[in-house]
Scaffold this motif. Structure first.
Motif, mmCIF file in Angstrom:
data_model
loop_
_atom_site.group_PDB
_atom_site.id
_atom_site.type_symbol
_atom_site.label_atom_id
_atom_site.label_comp_id
_atom_site.label_asym_id
_atom_site.label_seq_id
_atom_site.Cartn_x
_atom_site.Cartn_y
_atom_site.Cartn_z
ATOM 1 N N ASN A 105 -5.434 -7.842 2.274
ATOM 2 C CA ASN A 105 -5.172 -8.745 3.387
ATOM 3 C C ASN A 105 -3.713 -8.758 3.806
ATOM 4 O O ASN A 105 -3.396 -8.910 4.992
ATOM 5 C CB ASN A 105 -5.618 -10.163 3.027
ATOM 6 C CG ASN A 105 -7.125 -10.296 2.983
ATOM 7 O OD1 ASN A 105 -7.818 -9.921 3.915
ATOM 8 N ND2 ASN A 105 -7.654 -10.827 1.887
ATOM 9 N N GLY A 106 -2.798 -8.612 2.843
ATOM 10 C CA GLY A 106 -1.385 -8.572 3.185
ATOM 11 C C GLY A 106 -0.898 -7.186 3.553
ATOM 12 O O GLY A 106 0.208 -7.032 4.069
ATOM 13 N N GLU A 107 -1.724 -6.159 3.266
ATOM 14 C CA GLU A 107 -1.343 -4.761 3.514
ATOM 15 C C GLU A 107 0.033 -4.490 2.917
ATOM 16 O O GLU A 107 0.952 -4.009 3.586
ATOM 17 C CB GLU A 107 -1.376 -4.455 5.011
ATOM 18 C CG GLU A 107 -2.773 -4.575 5.587
ATOM 19 C CD GLU A 107 -2.826 -4.316 7.073
ATOM 20 O OE1 GLU A 107 -2.155 -3.379 7.544
ATOM 21 O OE2 GLU A 107 -3.519 -5.072 7.772
ATOM 22 N N THR A 108 0.162 -4.795 1.644
ATOM 23 C CA THR A 108 1.447 -4.719 0.978
ATOM 24 C C THR A 108 1.253 -4.278 -0.458
ATOM 25 O O THR A 108 0.181 -4.464 -1.043
ATOM 26 C CB THR A 108 2.146 -6.094 1.002
ATOM 27 O OG1 THR A 108 3.404 -5.996 0.338
ATOM 28 C CG2 THR A 108 1.305 -7.174 0.320
ATOM 29 N N ASP A 109 2.303 -3.693 -1.025
ATOM 30 C CA ASP A 109 2.299 -3.364 -2.452
ATOM 31 C C ASP A 109 2.988 -4.442 -3.273
ATOM 32 O O ASP A 109 3.154 -4.285 -4.481
ATOM 33 C CB ASP A 109 2.997 -2.015 -2.685
ATOM 34 C CG ASP A 109 2.154 -0.849 -2.168
ATOM 35 O OD1 ASP A 109 0.909 -0.947 -2.230
ATOM 36 O OD2 ASP A 109 2.735 0.153 -1.725
ATOM 37 N N LEU A 110 3.404 -5.533 -2.626
ATOM 38 C CA LEU A 110 4.023 -6.623 -3.357
ATOM 39 C C LEU A 110 3.008 -7.260 -4.305
ATOM 40 O O LEU A 110 1.825 -7.400 -3.969
ATOM 41 C CB LEU A 110 4.545 -7.685 -2.391
ATOM 42 C CG LEU A 110 5.692 -7.281 -1.451
ATOM 43 C CD1 LEU A 110 5.976 -8.416 -0.472
ATOM 44 C CD2 LEU A 110 6.932 -6.908 -2.233
ATOM 45 N N SER A 111 3.463 -7.670 -5.462
ATOM 46 C CA SER A 111 2.598 -8.399 -6.397
ATOM 47 C C SER A 111 2.459 -9.835 -5.920
ATOM 48 O O SER A 111 3.265 -10.319 -5.109
ATOM 49 C CB SER A 111 3.223 -8.388 -7.797
ATOM 50 O OG SER A 111 4.404 -9.194 -7.804
ATOM 51 N N PRO A 112 1.461 -10.555 -6.416
ATOM 52 C CA PRO A 112 1.351 -11.974 -6.043
ATOM 53 C C PRO A 112 2.636 -12.758 -6.327
ATOM 54 O O PRO A 112 3.045 -13.598 -5.522
ATOM 55 C CB PRO A 112 0.173 -12.464 -6.886
ATOM 56 C CG PRO A 112 -0.687 -11.255 -7.045
ATOM 57 C CD PRO A 112 0.275 -10.114 -7.192
ATOM 58 N N ASP A 113 3.285 -12.487 -7.462
ATOM 59 C CA ASP A 113 4.519 -13.224 -7.760
ATOM 60 C C ASP A 113 5.625 -12.856 -6.778
ATOM 61 O O ASP A 113 6.402 -13.728 -6.356
ATOM 62 C CB ASP A 113 4.972 -12.940 -9.188
ATOM 63 C CG ASP A 113 6.184 -13.783 -9.567
ATOM 64 O OD1 ASP A 113 6.050 -15.018 -9.634
ATOM 65 O OD2 ASP A 113 7.274 -13.200 -9.766
#
Length: 641
Positions: free
Chosen positions: A319-327
């Motif tokens: 949904n965020g189209e990102t490789d960022l972690s939740p933290d």
């Protein structure tokens, strides 16, 4: 918000192969492309397809196969029957678990065939199209695999949520909205098909009940407030006499302009279908939900369902189209909240509001009588008129900043009364593929105090011009790009990121110059999206309660607690969906800043917007590749026919 009741399905299912991918349980071998036959005066001669021809044929086949299995999607687009694989207007999807398996098998077959294509053999346009169709597929496969291994089902029409019936989404809301907003009513045959579909409500609901009960058996129940909200919505929908139900009144209005021999008889048949199919369907759903009320917990995050933390990490990627972690998303949100608070301080000083913290000043502004339309029928009409005026004024200046604008218009309508309680403040539904239905910007008039005047400019620029309407209506206009690719391009991160970018762009071009209160509304809405990064990850990753999330949003966004509760409950049951807005906006702004720096005086914002939106846009990683390539070419203006 781009509301995806059925358009949402175009992002999470149907022709959007990027999100149709998943992991069907049925393994279907990839088929070899058949040679193309060319007719001549002599014997038929077999001519090998080019790689581009084979790819385009495969996309067409996949689109038709998916639409055949998803007739509501075909109806929403009002597609020709040959494109949709046959007659569809009198059908719904195969219900229940069998239907999910059927659709996922189709999805997996075509995803496997797309993955087998060598991108190097395709033209640049088709190479990008293939990348769009495959974008995010690995994360989606992983999400489905997690759910499969844990024994429950994800909802492809509600952002891959593990909950198929909630206070904001599910068949009890989506099906009536489809019937009154997506089923075409232009001919007598359309009317007959409408009644046929009313007769199918009961079977459709039984299928969703089957999925709900299977998930419950696997340890997956929506939170107690989500079940309570669904019960309230469903009960409200059948509280009236069948003859007064929206499914009947909508038909009554529509057939006024249709040549039908006996309109009274048609309406009586519709009432009969509501009595014998629709109302029993709702009663069955209500009975099921009430059985599980006592079993539902109050936990807001999906960490408490089997393998919920693993699932959430994938939903952040999807949904965020990102490789960022939740933290990392959580910390990004906190930084953005602090930055926007500082910008708001300056604006409050400009209008002379210097006492108290951000929360108290926003609360004071939100309760200022000058900012509240009367909560009466007349006040609601006044609010609608104001929103229409804002949209019209914005449309008048957009030719200066966009090389192409939509050929299809849009309408501003109130959210249907039966959906008001769970619906957001505003949302947008895209036009029909053939232009027979305009775009629709829905605004929630449940309580005008929740739609303060200073908040409405930003909402309008987000939902309509130049936000969702420009992006999605331009996608409908672009018939040179395959339907499946246009739908896949409208990914969650891109769609919501573009709409939030549009809010800031409206400020850049002066639409708030004479409205400092509206500009505060813009920053409040951006703050609202930054806070979402914190509360979404807070609930699903850091195990915040619903009440902790509400408190954080009230304290940091200065919103009414009642309105905040509705929002927090939405993020609770659509894990990760709300991350798309801010992450997508930041990416589009980053790409524009990169282009401006690289191109200098050669940068043209109209050309930039053209490449961002062409073909319906692109999932964020593909969009970055597109803009980088445009920059490398020197930022040329496109050739527009």
């Amino acid at each position: 918000m781009f509301e995806l009741n059925l358009p949402r399905a175009l992002l999470c299912g149907a022709a959007s192969l990027a999100l149709l991918a998943a992991c069907g349980e049925t393994e279907t071998p990839a088929a070899e492309p058949a040679p193309k036959q060319m007719e001549t005066g002599a014997a038929p001669e077999q001519v090998e397809e080019t790689a581009d021809e084979a790819f385009e044929r495969l996309v067409d086949e996949a689109t038709t196969a998916s639409l055949r299995a998803n007739p509501r999607r075909a109806s929403y687009a009002n597609l020709p029957e040959d494109v949709a694989g046959g007659r569809y207007k009198d059908r719904f999807e195969t219900p229940g678990i069998a239907g999910l398996s059927e659709r996922r098998a189709i999805e997996k077959e075509y995803l496997d065939r797309l993955r087998a294509i060598d991108p190097a053999t395709l033209s640049p346009k088709n190479r990008e199209g293939l990348a769009i169709l495959l974008a995010g597929a690995d994360a989606i496969e992983r999400a489905y695999a997690i759910a499969d291994e844990a024994g429950y089902f994800l909802d492809p029409d509600n952002y891959l949520s593990p909950y198929n019936i909630t206070q904001i989404g599910g068949i009890h809301i989506d099906l009536p909205q489809f019937m009154t907003g997506g089923h075409a009513l232009f001919t007598e045959d359309d009317v007959e098909a409408y009644i046929d579909r009313l007769d199918l409500f009961y079977d459709q609901f039984q299928g969703e009940i089957e999925i709900f009960e299977a998930n419950a058996a696997a340890g997956v129940l929506p939170p107690d407030y989500a079940i309570d909200g669904a019960i309230a919505n469903a009960a409200r929908f059948i509280a009236m006499d069948p003859s007064e139900n929206p499914l009947v009144s909508h038909l009554e209005t529509a057939i006024e302009d249709i040549e039908i021999p006996d309109k009274d008889e048609v309406i009586q048949r519709a009432i009969g279908a509501v009595e014998t199919s629709v109302y029993p369907a709702y009663e069955a759903l209500l009975s099921t939900l009430r059985q599980y009320q006592d079993d539902a917990t109050h936990d807001a995050g999906i960490w408490d369902i089997p393998r919920g933390s693993e699932l959430y990490a994938q939903l952040v990627k999807i949904n965020g189209e990102t490789d960022l972690s939740p933290d990392e998303v959580h910390q990004l949100g906190k930084r953005e909240v602090a930055r926007i608070h500082n910008e708001m301080e300056a604006l409050f000083e400009e209008i002379g509001m210097t006492e108290g913290d951000i929360r108290s000043r926003l609360a004071a502004l939100a309760t200022d009588p000058a900012q509240i339309f009367p909560n009466t029928p007349e006040g609601k009409e006044e609010l609608l008129a104001y929103v229409r005026e804002l949209a019209s004024e914005a449309e008048e200046v957009m030719d200066d900043y966009f090389l192409v604008t939509p050929s299809i218009g849009f309408e501003v309508r109130p959210v249907p009364a039966y959906a008001e309680d769970g619906a957001p403040g505003g949302y947008y539904n895209s036009p029909a593929e053939d232009g027979s239905r305009p775009g629709v910007y829905y605004i929630n008039l449940r309580d005008t105090a929740a739609q303060e005047k200073f908040s409405l400019p930003t909402l309008t620029y987000h939902e309509a011009v130049p936000g969702h309407h420009f992006q999605l209506a331009l996608a409908v206009d672009d018939k040179d790009t395959k339907l499946a690719i246009r739908n896949a391009a409208s990914s969650n991160g891109f769609v919501e990121g573009w709409a939030l970018y549009s809010e800031s762009f409206a400020e850049e071009i002066g639409l708030y110059d004479d409205d400092p209160y509206g500009n505060i509304g813009r920053l409040r809405d951006e703050l609202f999206r930054a806070v979402r990064l914190v509360v979404d990850t807070g609930m699903h990753e850091k195990r915040w309660s619903r009440e902790e999330a509400i408190d954080y949003m009230v304290d940091n966004a200065g919103m009414n607690p009642g309105g905040v509760a509705t929002e927090i409950e939405r993020y609770s049951v659509w894990p990760g969906q709300a991350l798309a807005y801010k992450i997508g906006m930041l990416k589009i702004q980053e790409l524009r800043a990169k282009a401006e720096e690289a191109l200098g005086e050669d940068f043209d914002v109209g050309a930039f917007h053209y490449h961002v939106l062409r073909g319906g846009g692109a999932p964020l990683p593909i969009l970055e590749q597109r803009i980088d390539a445009w920059i490398a070419e020197g930022g040329p203006a496109p050739e527009i026919g």
